[in-house]
Design an enzyme around this catalytic site. Structure first.
Site, mmCIF file in Angstrom:
data_model
loop_
_atom_site.group_PDB
_atom_site.id
_atom_site.type_symbol
_atom_site.label_atom_id
_atom_site.label_comp_id
_atom_site.label_asym_id
_atom_site.label_seq_id
_atom_site.Cartn_x
_atom_site.Cartn_y
_atom_site.Cartn_z
ATOM 1 N N PRO A 94 0.833 -1.208 0.000
ATOM 2 C CA PRO A 94 0.000 0.000 0.000
ATOM 3 C C PRO A 94 0.865 1.254 0.000
ATOM 4 O O PRO A 94 1.840 1.337 0.745
ATOM 5 C CB PRO A 94 -0.792 -0.110 1.312
ATOM 6 C CG PRO A 94 -0.021 -1.070 2.165
ATOM 7 C CD PRO A 94 0.711 -1.976 1.244
ATOM 8 N N TYR A 130 -0.055 4.106 13.494
ATOM 9 C CA TYR A 130 -1.468 4.502 13.365
ATOM 10 C C TYR A 130 -2.299 3.822 14.467
ATOM 11 O O TYR A 130 -1.748 3.170 15.351
ATOM 12 C CB TYR A 130 -1.964 4.211 11.945
ATOM 13 C CG TYR A 130 -1.207 5.056 10.935
ATOM 14 C CD1 TYR A 130 -1.228 6.451 11.041
ATOM 15 C CD2 TYR A 130 -0.428 4.492 9.936
ATOM 16 C CE1 TYR A 130 -0.508 7.249 10.162
ATOM 17 C CE2 TYR A 130 0.302 5.282 9.050
ATOM 18 C CZ TYR A 130 0.252 6.660 9.170
ATOM 19 O OH TYR A 130 0.973 7.459 8.316
ATOM 20 N N GLN A 163 -5.918 -1.822 1.889
ATOM 21 C CA GLN A 163 -5.545 -1.640 3.296
ATOM 22 C C GLN A 163 -6.562 -0.737 3.986
ATOM 23 O O GLN A 163 -6.876 0.348 3.490
ATOM 24 C CB GLN A 163 -4.154 -1.002 3.383
ATOM 25 C CG GLN A 163 -3.617 -0.961 4.796
ATOM 26 C CD GLN A 163 -2.259 -0.287 4.876
ATOM 27 O OE1 GLN A 163 -2.096 0.835 4.420
ATOM 28 N NE2 GLN A 163 -1.293 -0.957 5.467
ATOM 29 N N ALA A 202 -3.624 2.947 2.166
ATOM 30 C CA ALA A 202 -4.371 3.116 3.414
ATOM 31 C C ALA A 202 -5.675 3.851 3.127
ATOM 32 O O ALA A 202 -5.667 4.999 2.667
ATOM 33 C CB ALA A 202 -3.528 3.901 4.408
ATOM 34 N N ARG A 216 -0.903 -5.765 8.585
ATOM 35 C CA ARG A 216 0.440 -5.167 8.485
ATOM 36 C C ARG A 216 0.879 -4.754 9.883
ATOM 37 O O ARG A 216 0.100 -4.148 10.627
ATOM 38 C CB ARG A 216 0.449 -3.957 7.541
ATOM 39 C CG ARG A 216 1.868 -3.451 7.304
ATOM 40 C CD ARG A 216 1.977 -2.476 6.165
ATOM 41 N NE ARG A 216 2.803 -3.032 5.110
ATOM 42 C CZ ARG A 216 3.548 -2.304 4.271
ATOM 43 N NH1 ARG A 216 3.549 -1.001 4.333
ATOM 44 N NH2 ARG A 216 4.271 -2.879 3.341
ATOM 45 N N CYS A 248 0.057 5.475 -0.130
ATOM 46 C CA CYS A 248 -0.881 6.596 -0.227
ATOM 47 C C CYS A 248 -0.531 7.496 -1.395
ATOM 48 O O CYS A 248 0.635 7.842 -1.588
ATOM 49 C CB CYS A 248 -0.812 7.453 1.032
ATOM 50 S SG CYS A 248 -1.633 6.721 2.420
ATOM 51 N N GLY A 268 7.914 -1.418 -3.214
ATOM 52 C CA GLY A 268 7.107 -0.203 -3.228
ATOM 53 C C GLY A 268 7.639 0.859 -4.151
ATOM 54 O O GLY A 268 7.223 0.982 -5.314
#
Ligand code: FNR
Length: 370
Positions: free
Chosen positions: A23, A188, A104, A62, A236, A25, A336
């Site tokens: 993932p 988070y 995610q 996310a 994750r 953003c 990534g």
């Protein structure tokens, strides 16, 4: 055939290879009105291109369970049923490209209300009158001195956020996503509940590891109880917070031994796979970023629990990825940043490993015309 391009199967879902997109953003969704958090043209081009580029799975960035749970005002958001069609389009595009479509699901807690570069945004109703909002967290501890302290969640609010996780997961499945990854990493909300550094609660959601794990446990139980057992559920995690040793011992942070117990319990509750990352909880720590710097944590988590894992973080060469899989360090490799600049990276990597590249069929047709 290389290990990297061998098919993989998880909970009945078949992946064409073990090279997945983690993932990431994009911070490009619109921030206001009924369309806030909808995937737009950029998301479609971005995810569609990488699916057609040959990865085994695309894990969409996310995606917040609520407006307050967004990292920035420009995050994707699955907070309402009306948004399902926008996400269905994304899931379709990814599948059309030959990849498995994952997403995610996230709540940013005290790290919410930030700009895409991480600068905290002042709430609209504050004296600064910004475009941010009041953040919430297990305990009223700000991420950095520059952040406003979050408001401590009440028990009723905890239940509400858990319900939002279940609802967002249901919407993702209704949209056609084939698996869901819960964001338990990078400081988070889930991570904030788990670590004693950020969770100072004295009620049943704090205290010892069992108390701090309760928020996770209840969400996983509800997802499996209410949404069934038909889809893979991934988690994750940040396997380390990179604290200096003395600080780590003083704060009694989550150890690798604890992770063994947590992963065993997650497996029992219905999680299928652990996506092993690190960091993000504490500002100002030194992260020894170097090729494959998180791989040893992936293999530690795999060895200490019953679940398969993925490794991620500065895996930039096909031989390096292959080595991780062959030596049993992980079952899947995620790449990534290199995929951001080269959507067809898997096609090149397959050729370099001597495999047949997963070229989309339309690209194989026709004869050159001049
Ligand atoms: C990320 N990362 C990330 N992680 C996550 O769990 N959810 C997310 O939405 C994001 N967003 C994000 C955006 C961008 C632009 C980057 C570069 C990274 C972390 C990402 O998934 C991955 O773990 C790291 O980038 C390390 O892998 P690479 O890039 O070294 O292969």
């Amino acid at each position: 055939m290389s290990r990297l391009f061998e098919p993989y199967e998880l909970h009945g879902v078949k992946f064409r290879n073990r090279l997945w997109m983690p993932p990431m953003c994009q911070f490009t969704a619109s921030s206001e009105g009924p369309s806030a958090g909808w995937p737009n043209d950029w998301h479609e081009v971005h995810y569609g291109a990488r699916a057609a580029g040959g990865v085994g799975a695309v894990i969409v960035e996310a995606t917040a369970v609520s407006p307050e749970g967004r990292i920035s005002p420009f995050d994707l958001m699955l907070d309402r049923d009306e948004k399902i069609p926008g996400f269905a389009r994304l899931a379709n595009l990814i599948k059309e490209g030959g990849a498995v479509a994952g997403i995610q699901i996230s709540h940013a807690g005290r790290k919410a209300s930030a700009s895409p570069s991480g600068t905290p945004l002042a709430p609209e109703n504050s004296t600064l009158g910004g475009i941010g909002w009041q953040t919430v967290a297990p305990s009223p501890l700000p991420f950095t001195p520059r952040h406003e302290p979050p408001r401590e969640l009440t028990l009723a609010e905890i239940k509400k956020i858990q319900t939002q996780f279940i609802e967002a997961t249901r919407r993702a499945l209704d949209a056609g996503f084939e698996f869901v990854e819960l964001h338990g990493a990078h400081g988070y909300l889930l991570h904030q509940f788990l670590s004693p550094l950020t969770n100072h609660r004295v009620d049943e959601y704090g205290g010892d590891l069992e108390g701090r794990f309760r928020f996770w446990k209840e969400i996983v139980v509800m997802i499996r109880g209410e949404l069934g057992n038909k889809f893979p559920l991934l988690m994750r995690i940040s396997a380390t917070n990179w604290l200096p040793q003395a600080q780590f011992e003083m704060r009694r942070d989550v150890t690798l031994e604890d992770w063994g117990k947590i992963v065993t319990e997650l497996a029992r509750l219905g999680v299928d796979f652990i996506d092993v990352s690190t960091g993000g909880l504490v500002d100002g720590v030194t992260v020894p970023e170097a090729p494959g710097y998180q791989v040893k944590y992936a293999s530690e988590i795999q060895n200490r629990g019953p679940l398969p894992v993925s490794a991620v973080g500065m895996i930039t060469e096909p031989a390096q990825a292959e080595q991780i899989l062959v030596t049993g360090g992980a079952s899947v490799v995620e790449v990534g940043r290199p995929l951001l600049t080269d959507p067809s990276l898997p096609l090149a990597w397959a050729t370099r490993l001597g495999d047949e590249a997963p070229v989309p069929e339309p690209y194989t047709r026709g004869t050159p015309r001049i």
